[in-house]
Design an enzyme around this catalytic site. Structure first.
Site, PDB file in Angstrom:
ATOM      1  CG  ASN A   1      -1.877   1.144   1.266  1.00 33.68           C
ATOM      2  OD1 ASN A   1      -1.481   2.279   1.005  1.00 33.68           O
ATOM      3  ND2 ASN A   1      -3.119   0.868   1.570  1.00 33.68           N
TER       4      ASN A   1
ATOM      5  CG  ASP B   1      -2.979   4.629   1.169  1.00 31.14           C
ATOM      6  OD1 ASP B   1      -3.735   4.179   2.043  1.00 31.14           O
ATOM      7  OD2 ASP B   1      -3.200   4.507  -0.047  1.00 31.14           O
ATOM      8  CG  HIS B   2       0.744   6.284   4.891  1.00 26.37           C
ATOM      9  ND1 HIS B   2      -0.138   7.311   5.139  1.00 26.37           N
ATOM     10  CD2 HIS B   2       0.130   5.156   5.250  1.00 26.37           C
ATOM     11  CE1 HIS B   2      -1.233   6.797   5.660  1.00 26.37           C
ATOM     12  NE2 HIS B   2      -1.115   5.500   5.729  1.00 26.37           N
TER      13      HIS B   2
ATOM     14  NE  ARG C   1       7.106  21.617   3.519  1.00 29.57           N
ATOM     15  CZ  ARG C   1       8.439  21.855   3.486  1.00 29.57           C
ATOM     16  NH1 ARG C   1       9.042  22.019   2.317  1.00 29.57           N
ATOM     17  NH2 ARG C   1       9.138  21.863   4.592  1.00 29.57           N
TER      18      ARG C   1
ATOM     19  CG  HIS D   1      -7.926   4.288   1.276  1.00 27.92           C
ATOM     20  ND1 HIS D   1      -7.997   4.256   2.653  1.00 27.92           N
ATOM     21  CD2 HIS D   1      -9.199   4.538   0.861  1.00 27.92           C
ATOM     22  CE1 HIS D   1      -9.238   4.465   3.042  1.00 27.92           C
ATOM     23  NE2 HIS D   1      -9.992   4.652   1.974  1.00 27.92           N
TER      24      HIS D   1
ATOM     25  NE  ARG E   1      -7.984   7.381   4.559  1.00 30.41           N
ATOM     26  CZ  ARG E   1      -8.803   7.170   5.596  1.00 30.41           C
ATOM     27  NH1 ARG E   1      -9.883   7.925   5.739  1.00 30.41           N
ATOM     28  NH2 ARG E   1      -8.557   6.206   6.457  1.00 30.41           N
TER      29      ARG E   1
ATOM     30  NE  ARG F   1      -7.399  11.185   5.660  1.00 27.59           N
ATOM     31  CZ  ARG F   1      -7.858  10.759   6.834  1.00 27.59           C
ATOM     32  NH1 ARG F   1      -7.064  10.089   7.659  1.00 27.59           N
ATOM     33  NH2 ARG F   1      -9.107  10.993   7.200  1.00 27.59           N
ATOM     34  CG  HIS F   2      -3.329   9.097   1.694  1.00 22.15           C
ATOM     35  ND1 HIS F   2      -4.196   8.431   0.862  1.00 22.15           N
ATOM     36  CD2 HIS F   2      -3.548   8.584   2.936  1.00 22.15           C
ATOM     37  CE1 HIS F   2      -4.909   7.565   1.573  1.00 22.15           C
ATOM     38  NE2 HIS F   2      -4.533   7.647   2.837  1.00 22.15           N
TER      39      HIS F   2
ATOM     40  CD  GLU G   1      -6.984  -0.228   1.184  1.00 17.17           C
ATOM     41  OE1 GLU G   1      -6.594   0.899   1.507  1.00 17.17           O
ATOM     42  OE2 GLU G   1      -6.704  -1.245   1.834  1.00 17.17           O
TER      43      GLU G   1
ATOM     44  CB  THR H   1      -8.968   1.990   8.124  1.00 18.95           C
ATOM     45  OG1 THR H   1      -8.892   2.625   6.851  1.00 18.95           O
ATOM     46  CG2 THR H   1     -10.162   1.052   8.153  1.00 18.95           C
TER      47      THR H   1
ATOM     48  CD  GLU I   1      -7.053  -5.891   3.103  1.00 20.22           C
ATOM     49  OE1 GLU I   1      -7.408  -5.523   1.973  1.00 20.22           O
ATOM     50  OE2 GLU I   1      -6.159  -5.314   3.773  1.00 20.22           O
TER      51      GLU I   1
ATOM     52  CG  HIS J   1      -5.228  -1.171   9.441  1.00 21.33           C
ATOM     53  ND1 HIS J   1      -5.388  -0.097   8.596  1.00 21.33           N
ATOM     54  CD2 HIS J   1      -5.057  -0.639  10.677  1.00 21.33           C
ATOM     55  CE1 HIS J   1      -5.342   1.024   9.302  1.00 21.33           C
ATOM     56  NE2 HIS J   1      -5.137   0.724  10.568  1.00 21.33           N
ATOM     57  N   GLY J   2      -1.887  -2.304   9.922  1.00 17.69           N
ATOM     58  CA  GLY J   2      -1.039  -2.310  11.113  1.00 17.69           C
ATOM     59  C   GLY J   2      -0.009  -3.422  11.144  1.00 17.69           C
TER      60      GLY J   2
ATOM     61  N   GLY K   1       1.398  -1.392   4.286  1.00 12.88           N
ATOM     62  CA  GLY K   1       1.799  -0.097   3.733  1.00 12.88           C
ATOM     63  C   GLY K   1       2.660   0.722   4.672  1.00 12.88           C
ATOM     64  CG  HIS K   2       2.388   3.582   8.687  1.00 17.57           C
ATOM     65  ND1 HIS K   2       3.251   3.342   9.739  1.00 17.57           N
ATOM     66  CD2 HIS K   2       2.240   4.931   8.618  1.00 17.57           C
ATOM     67  CE1 HIS K   2       3.594   4.486  10.280  1.00 17.57           C
ATOM     68  NE2 HIS K   2       3.009   5.470   9.631  1.00 17.57           N
TER      69      HIS K   2
HETATM   70  C1  LIG Z   1      -8.113  -0.155   4.860  1.00 14.66           C
HETATM   71  C2  LIG Z   1      -6.804  -0.110   5.506  1.00 14.66           C
HETATM   72  O1  LIG Z   1      -6.542  -0.739   6.487  1.00 14.66           O
HETATM   73  C3  LIG Z   1      -5.752   0.746   4.971  1.00 14.66           C
HETATM   74  O2  LIG Z   1      -5.260   0.263   3.813  1.00 14.66           O
HETATM   75  C4  LIG Z   1      -6.254   2.112   4.702  1.00 14.66           C
HETATM   76  O3  LIG Z   1      -5.604   2.638   3.582  1.00 14.66           O
HETATM   77  C5  LIG Z   1      -5.940   2.920   5.900  1.00 14.66           C
HETATM   78  O4  LIG Z   1      -6.143   4.246   5.565  1.00 14.66           O
HETATM   79  P1  LIG Z   1      -4.855   5.202   5.530  1.00 14.66           P
HETATM   80  O5  LIG Z   1      -3.975   4.656   4.450  1.00 14.66           O
HETATM   81  O6  LIG Z   1      -5.469   6.520   5.177  1.00 14.66           O
HETATM   82  O7  LIG Z   1      -4.216   5.106   6.858  1.00 14.66           O
HETATM   83  N1  LIG Z   2      -5.710  -2.702   3.937  1.00 16.72           N
HETATM   84  C1  LIG Z   2      -4.474  -2.566   4.667  1.00 16.72           C
HETATM   85  C2  LIG Z   2      -3.471  -1.812   3.858  1.00 16.72           C
HETATM   86  O1  LIG Z   2      -3.637  -1.647   2.652  1.00 16.72           O
HETATM   87  C3  LIG Z   2      -2.264  -1.286   4.500  1.00 16.72           C
HETATM   88  O2  LIG Z   2      -2.531  -0.906   5.818  1.00 16.72           O
HETATM   89  P1  LIG Z   2      -1.247  -0.375   6.650  1.00 16.72           P
HETATM   90  O3  LIG Z   2      -0.172  -1.419   6.526  1.00 16.72           O
HETATM   91  O4  LIG Z   2      -0.817   0.924   6.012  1.00 16.72           O
HETATM   92  O5  LIG Z   2      -1.745  -0.219   8.057  1.00 16.72           O
END
Ligand SMILES: CC(=O)[C@@H](O)[C@H](O)COP(=O)(O)O
Ligand SMILES: NCC(=O)COP(=O)(O)O
Length: 237
Positions: free
Chosen positions: A7, A9-10, A18, A43, A45, A49-50, A70, A101, A151, A190-191, A212-213
């Site tokens: 993922n 996103d971040h 910026r 994702h 959203r 936001r990202h 997502e 989420t 998921e 997630h997490g 992702g994160h």
């Molecule tokens: C659905 C999920 O668990 C994540 O993939 C989702 O993208 C979390 O949202 P953020 O990426 O905005 O934290």
């Molecule tokens: N659906 C979970 C995802 O895509 C990634 O979540 P995270 O690892 O950023 O918490």
């Protein structure tokens, strides 16, 4: 051995700090693929936001592995998904005030709106995944709605340690069995991090993890391709 969905996103979170054009999540997706990613997840959203609409549109052209979008069941983003046509759409809950989420989508309470979104996405030829808590009644409804995959939300597992985490792991193992028995693919996310991922990866029915994160955090120090390769190795152990 589950596939790895990355993922990105971040990476976009840093760019949006910026409101500029770097770091580009499109580049991160390419490096993730070179690092061994089997899927790229993003994702879109409602509050943007990202990830931005442009990111999805460009990644549709550039990503060579599965592209997993997502999204919430809101009409505008469902319309975008039907136009761009990711390989998979994962329906997730959204609350503008949330930091991230907070749980799985409540498909039991929102059966009608979820069924409507599924119908539109399926008509566009998109495979459906539902992001759910490990709750038997939610999984039963997912099967009734005809989702190809569930998921499992691993946020509670990731939040705790010790006996509480063990309890959450047991819930996830039982939910994976129920999902598989219902003929749906088992995914999770997630997490998840480099230190907590392996018990989830070792669930026998697990087909794919979305992470992702933690990967983006590690990439700040080792680079994106290596951060993905490290996670890929862990998931395969
Ligand atoms: C659905 C999920 O668990 C994540 O993939 C989702 O993208 C979390 O949202 P953020 O990426 O905005 O934290
Ligand atoms: N659906 C979970 C995802 O895509 C990634 O979540 P995270 O690892 O950023 O918490």
């Amino acid at each position: 051995m589950p596939h790895l969905g990355v993922n990105i996103d971040h990476v976009a979170t840093i760019r949006q700090a910026r409101k500029t054009n770097e770091p580009d999540p499109v580049w991160a997706a390419a490096l993730a693929e070179l690092g061994g990613a089997d899927c790229i997840t993003l994702h879109l959203r409602e509050d943007r936001r990202h990830i931005q609409d442009r990111d999805l549109e460009v990644m549709r052209q550039t990503v060579k592995v599965k592209l997993n979008l997502e999204l919430a069941t809101e009409a505008d983003v469902v319309d975008i998904a039907c136009r761009v046509k990711p390989d998979q759409a994962t329906l997730v809950p959204e609350r503008r005030e949330e930091v991230t989420t907070e749980g799985g989508l409540d498909v039991v309470s929102h059966e009608a709106s979820v069924a409507k979104a599924i119908g539109q996405l399926r008509d566009a030829g998109i495979s459906i995944s539902l992001f759910l808590d490990p709750e038997p009644k939610q999984i039963e409804m997912a099967a009734k709605l005809g989702a190809e995959a569930v998921e499992l939300h691993t946020g509670q597992y990731a939040l705790h340690g010790g006996a509480e985490q063990e309890k959450e792991l047991t819930r996830l193992i039982q939910a994976a069995e129920q999902i598989h028995a219902a003929g749906m693919q088992v995914l999770a996310g997630h997490g998840l991090t480099y230190t907590n991922v392996q018990p989830i990866a070792q669930i026998p029915e697990m087909a794919e993890l979305n992470i992702g994160h933690s990967i983006v955090s590690r990439a700040v120090f080792v680079g994106f391709r290596d951060a993905v390769a490290e996670m890929k190795r862990l998931v395969a152990l």
